[in-house]
Design a protein around this motif. Structure first.
Motif, short mmCIF file in Angstrom:
data_model
loop_
_atom_site.label_atom_id
_atom_site.label_comp_id
_atom_site.label_asym_id
_atom_site.label_seq_id
_atom_site.Cartn_x
_atom_site.Cartn_y
_atom_site.Cartn_z
N TRP A 178 3.38 14.63 -3.92
CA TRP A 178 3.38 13.10 -3.18
C TRP A 178 3.09 13.85 -1.45
O TRP A 178 2.47 13.23 -0.59
N HIS A 179 3.81 15.27 -1.19
CA HIS A 179 4.05 16.26 -0.12
C HIS A 179 2.08 16.33 0.27
O HIS A 179 1.92 16.07 1.46
N ALA A 180 1.75 16.81 -1.66
CA ALA A 180 0.27 17.72 -1.07
C ALA A 180 0.03 16.32 -0.63
O ALA A 180 -1.39 16.25 0.47
N MET A 181 0.21 14.94 -1.49
CA MET A 181 -1.09 14.19 -0.53
C MET A 181 -0.90 13.55 0.81
O MET A 181 -2.08 13.71 1.51
N ARG A 182 0.04 13.56 1.63
CA ARG A 182 0.60 13.55 3.42
C ARG A 182 -0.48 14.67 3.47
O ARG A 182 -0.45 14.70 4.40
N GLU A 183 -0.11 15.99 3.47
CA GLU A 183 -0.80 16.81 4.20
C GLU A 183 -2.27 16.90 3.52
O GLU A 183 -2.74 17.56 4.82
N LEU A 184 -2.79 16.58 2.73
CA LEU A 184 -3.71 16.44 2.36
C LEU A 184 -5.16 15.21 3.57
O LEU A 184 -5.57 15.81 3.97
N VAL A 185 -3.79 14.13 3.58
CA VAL A 185 -5.03 13.17 4.64
C VAL A 185 -4.48 13.94 6.29
O VAL A 185 -5.30 13.48 6.65
N ALA A 186 -3.12 13.63 6.91
CA ALA A 186 -3.21 14.78 7.63
C ALA A 186 -4.35 16.05 7.52
O ALA A 186 -4.30 15.54 9.54
N LEU A 187 -4.60 16.33 6.52
CA LEU A 187 -5.45 17.27 7.21
C LEU A 187 -7.02 17.05 7.32
O LEU A 187 -8.02 17.47 8.30
N ASP A 188 -7.47 15.77 6.11
CA ASP A 188 -8.74 15.79 6.26
C ASP A 188 -8.21 14.42 5.26
O ASP A 188 -8.13 14.11 4.11
N ARG A 189 -8.75 13.20 6.31
CA ARG A 189 -8.57 12.03 5.74
C ARG A 189 -10.21 11.68 4.58
O ARG A 189 -9.64 10.70 3.75
N VAL A 190 -10.84 12.33 4.64
CA VAL A 190 -12.11 11.62 4.36
C VAL A 190 -12.16 12.65 2.75
O VAL A 190 -12.69 11.30 2.22
N ALA A 191 -11.72 13.82 2.56
CA ALA A 191 -11.86 14.08 1.46
C ALA A 191 -10.71 13.33 0.71
O ALA A 191 -10.66 13.60 -0.29
N ALA A 192 -9.58 13.27 1.84
CA ALA A 192 -8.19 12.67 0.81
C ALA A 192 -8.31 11.11 -0.25
O ALA A 192 -7.95 10.54 -0.80
N ARG A 193 -8.78 10.68 0.28
CA ARG A 193 -9.71 8.76 0.06
C ARG A 193 -9.45 8.75 -1.92
O ARG A 193 -9.13 7.94 -2.10
N SER A 194 -10.29 9.93 -2.49
CA SER A 194 -10.64 9.39 -3.52
C SER A 194 -9.49 10.04 -4.14
O SER A 194 -8.79 9.17 -5.18
N HIS A 195 -8.61 10.97 -4.29
CA HIS A 195 -7.54 11.55 -4.64
C HIS A 195 -6.18 10.24 -4.04
O HIS A 195 -4.92 9.61 -5.12
N LEU A 196 -6.30 9.78 -3.22
CA LEU A 196 -5.39 8.72 -2.67
C LEU A 196 -5.34 7.49 -3.22
O LEU A 196 -4.54 6.78 -3.84
N ALA A 197 -6.43 6.83 -3.79
CA ALA A 197 -6.85 6.14 -4.91
C ALA A 197 -6.52 5.92 -5.80
O ALA A 197 -5.80 5.65 -6.50
N ALA A 198 -6.79 6.98 -6.14
CA ALA A 198 -6.24 7.49 -8.17
C ALA A 198 -4.95 7.40 -8.05
O ALA A 198 -4.15 6.70 -8.94
N MET A 199 -4.25 8.11 -7.48
CA MET A 199 -2.69 7.79 -6.94
C MET A 199 -2.52 6.38 -6.99
O MET A 199 -1.35 6.65 -7.50
N ALA A 200 -2.95 5.85 -6.13
CA ALA A 200 -2.43 4.76 -6.27
C ALA A 200 -2.61 3.80 -7.10
O ALA A 200 -1.73 2.94 -7.68
N ALA A 201 -2.89 4.10 -8.34
CA ALA A 201 -4.05 3.76 -9.32
C ALA A 201 -2.92 3.93 -10.97
O ALA A 201 -2.56 3.15 -11.14
N GLY A 202 -3.03 5.58 -10.25
CA GLY A 202 -2.69 5.69 -11.87
C GLY A 202 -1.15 6.90 -11.96
O GLY A 202 -1.17 7.36 -12.64
#
Length: 350
Positions: A277-301
């Protein structure tokens, strides 16, 4: 007039003196390393408990806290180096000590076992601390000088399922603290640090402690609790490799290194849920465009229910924002409410 530092007198031009300092320090370092690795040495003792349960390793290594003649000899050798030349730097690893706070010397650090000589200045622990930290493992502390301080003992319940990887913030038991008592010179404190923590207050003089910590890899995170309320306030990955990577990702985010986004994405698959979760938070803060697909995968699985919920909540928040630019500090801070904030691990206790 600007105050002069002792380093203004460093013998830069005296090459012979500088070489003599290097040779003396190297000889001391080599002697210590040889003694530690030899049969009966500290590192040899640590190697001998490799793979043993933390409580077994602690029991076998406690004699190093009971007979401190080895420590006295080491400190005397370090002082001899300084007496011979004040610009010598004894081969001892410093830890902490910034801004007049607690610090010390790392005497051994190997395979999850650390032996540290801790100095806590009286001014660093006058008032009781606000939080208590619990780290998976075992620890023993020999009180070499109590400083007339008060000891505060904190406990939290952890069941086998939580210790095995099923910890959630929602189900975390509250922290309970016992009334303060006098810290006694010479006493030996032993802790199951996943469930027990300690802190100091009201020190009249400096405190000197010799600490042995055994912290094997664990799926149980490091947890910080507010002492007054007993409420869980922070969670962080307990594995040292994960901790180093989370700190590195935070630095990269502060530097705006969007080219490093693949490193952030890779860490969202880490074994520690807090590290993911720390890595995801940092990725969203860094580049939310790049984070969206990874965030969706995390939310699902994601295997951890609170990580899934936090990712889903963050994904929903992102849909309200335009798909451009950086995420901004406001969104980054709002993400902290989704689950306990995974800070880098806090190894020392207040």
């Amino acid at each position: 007039m600007t105050a002069r530092s002792r380093h203004d007198h460093f013998p830069r031009a005296d090459l012979a003196r500088r070489q003599h300092i290097r040779d003396a320090v190297a000889a001391t370092d080599a002697a210590w390393r040889a003694a530690d690795a030899a049969p009966g040495g500290l590192l040899a003792a640590i190697d001998a408990v490799e793979g043993a349960p933390a409580e077994v390793a602690l029991a076998r290594l406690i004699p190093w806290l009971e007979d401190t003649a080895w420590l006295q000899a080491r400190l005397e050798a370090a002082l001899a180096l300084l007496a011979a030349d004040p610009f010598a730097r004894p081969p001892l690893r410093l830890v902490g000590g910034g801004d007049g706070g607690a610090g010390g010397l790392v005497l051994a650090d190997r395979r999850g076992v650390r032996v540290t000589l801790l100095v806590r200045p009286a001014g660093s622990c006058v008032a009781p601390p606000a939080s208590a930290v619990f780290v998976p493992g075992r620890a023993a502390i020999r009180v070499l000088a109590s400083g007339d301080a008060s000891l505060l003992w904190h406990e939290v319940a952890v069941d086998e399922a939580e210790e095995g990887g099923g910890f959630t913030a929602a189900a975390a038991a509250p922290c309970r603290s016992e009334p303060a008592r006098a810290l006694r010179t010479g006493e030996l404190l032993q802790l199951d640090t996943a469930r027990q923590s300690w802190s100091l207050a009201e020190a009249r003089r400096d405190i000197l402690l010799l600490e042995l910590a055994v912290q094997p890899p664990s799926p149980l995170p490091i947890r910080a609790y507010d002492i007054a309320s007993g409420r869980l306030i922070h969670v962080s990955a307990s594995r040292r490799d994960s901790s180093f990577r989370t700190m590195a990702l935070t630095l990269l985010r502060h530097l705006g290194r969007t080219d490093a986004a693949p490193l952030f994405a890779a860490e969202t698959g880490a074994e520690d849920f807090a590290a993911r979760w720390h890595a995801m938070r940092e990725l969203v803060a860094l580049d939310r465009v790049a984070a969206r697909s990874h965030l969706a995968a995390m939310a699902a699985g994601d295997p951890h229910p609170e990580v899934r919920r936090a990712a889903a909540a963050t994904a929903a928040l992102l849909t309200l924002l335009p798909l451009a630019g950086g995420v901004g500090e406001g969104l980054f801070l709002s993400m902290r409410a989704n689950m306990p904030h995974p800070n880098p691990p806090l190894k020392g206790r207040a």
